[in-house]
Scaffold this active site. Sequence first.
Site, mmCIF file in Angstrom:
data_model
loop_
_atom_site.group_PDB
_atom_site.id
_atom_site.type_symbol
_atom_site.label_atom_id
_atom_site.label_comp_id
_atom_site.label_asym_id
_atom_site.label_seq_id
_atom_site.Cartn_x
_atom_site.Cartn_y
_atom_site.Cartn_z
ATOM 1 N N LYS A 170 0.678 -1.155 0.224
ATOM 2 C CA LYS A 170 0.063 0.049 -0.012
ATOM 3 C C LYS A 170 0.943 1.338 -0.036
ATOM 4 O O LYS A 170 1.341 1.648 1.109
ATOM 5 C CB LYS A 170 -1.076 0.199 1.163
ATOM 6 N N SER A 222 4.597 8.201 10.150
ATOM 7 C CA SER A 222 4.471 8.896 11.313
ATOM 8 C C SER A 222 4.316 8.006 12.411
ATOM 9 O O SER A 222 3.780 6.752 12.266
ATOM 10 C CB SER A 222 3.551 10.165 10.907
ATOM 11 N N CYS A 277 13.418 10.177 7.408
ATOM 12 C CA CYS A 277 13.209 9.928 8.877
ATOM 13 C C CYS A 277 14.273 9.761 9.648
ATOM 14 O O CYS A 277 14.471 10.351 10.689
ATOM 15 C CB CYS A 277 12.552 8.706 8.912
#
Length: 469
Positions: A170, A222, A277
């Site tokens: 996804k 997140s 990140c």
Amino acid sequence: METYDALLAAITPESGPTRTILNPATGEAVGEAPVHGVRDLEAAVAEAAAAQPAWAALGHDVRSAALLRAADAVERSAEELATLLSREQGKPLNGPNARFEVGGCAAWLRAAASTPLEPETVVDDGETRAELHYRPIGVVGAIGPWNWPMMITVWQIAPALRMGNAVVVKPSEFTPLSVLALIHVINQELPEGLVSVVSGGRDVGARLAEHPAIGKVMFTGSTATGKAIIKSSADTVKRLTLELGGNDAGIVLPDADPTAIAEGLFWGAFINTGQTCAALKRLYVHEDIYDDVCAELTAVAAAMPMGEGLDENNVLGPLQNKQQFDIVSRLVEAARESGARILIGGNPDAEQPGYFYPTTLVADIDNNNPLVTEEQFGPALPIIRYSSIDEAVAQANALDVGLGASVWSGNLAEARNVAARLQAGTVWINKHGVVDPRIPFGGAKQSGYGLEFGVEGLKALGVPQVING
């Protein structure tokens, strides 16, 4: 090898709802992405579950050979994939960006294929023999981000496939075309139905996280979304690997050479225009060399060209979406209003098309400023002055995230001593954010849990089974 136009045509749906994807540098249309729903997800999961047993039965050697062929396929289409990635994500072709990312996809496929994983004899004393094996999980759900859409997808699918699993991917709604194209290329070397892409919204991601036929979810994104996945996965006791938000600290010790470390600091912070990140997001510099580090970093930043990604001269691009542009703008303005000193940048051109935010360095900033305490995820680096190592370590450890950190020094022993005090999954010395397919990678605190890469990454995509007897 397909041409760019042929590759784009291959992933463009012939029917069903679509969404136009725009280039974040120009606002021009890149292509049409399918808008899949939960029904499409159910079909993909069923197809994956049907294909997985035969794939698992092939064994490690045959699966690894297929992954090596997939790496070759990626390399054959490397320029076309990099061009699409640059247009959709915004990152330039050159520098540690689009071509670099596609090359990383091939490298990680090869690493997953080539890393040995043998059964481990844990006891063999003449009376008891126990071996530890790792069996396939079944179907793995892979939910990826928009910052490194191709490479992080490979980080998820390559070890999953090597270990005998099927995968349903996804992608982020911001960068679905890149992932669709990558999987299209990889699937040229894989059995039909084994890996599929469901390009949908939050409803698809939520169903993937709770789906009873999904044995594991891998997620990069997140912390807030990671927490939602944990809750959604609880009823089916799914295995999880979560690589969540970070706000990585770097500590420059007083013996460091400002000139020697400046470029390393820059790319540690500004790789992918800060949209990483594990990028360096807050820099602590000892007061003895603070002004020199600021000056050297400013000189490096001023020399790095930013612009549209297909221009071969650029090494920095736009922010990928307006939401992220607004976050960076808000945090820099808060720093400016607090009295912090803007060394370079901080004034985006309102007339320029695209989500370009200039490379920004902010000095003389308080450690409690929002630009320090919140993850900016963009091209703005706060530089905080400190006077003692204890102070710097305490400030670096003060937040509830701990993906990475770094220590910069000419004294390796002292750097390692400081590194051992930092609460982060990886601490680099005289570099930041450098990943290696052989070396495990994962976060501490609310930056997630589970390891990727190397032998530990393979084990995380299997079910441990002890044969005792």
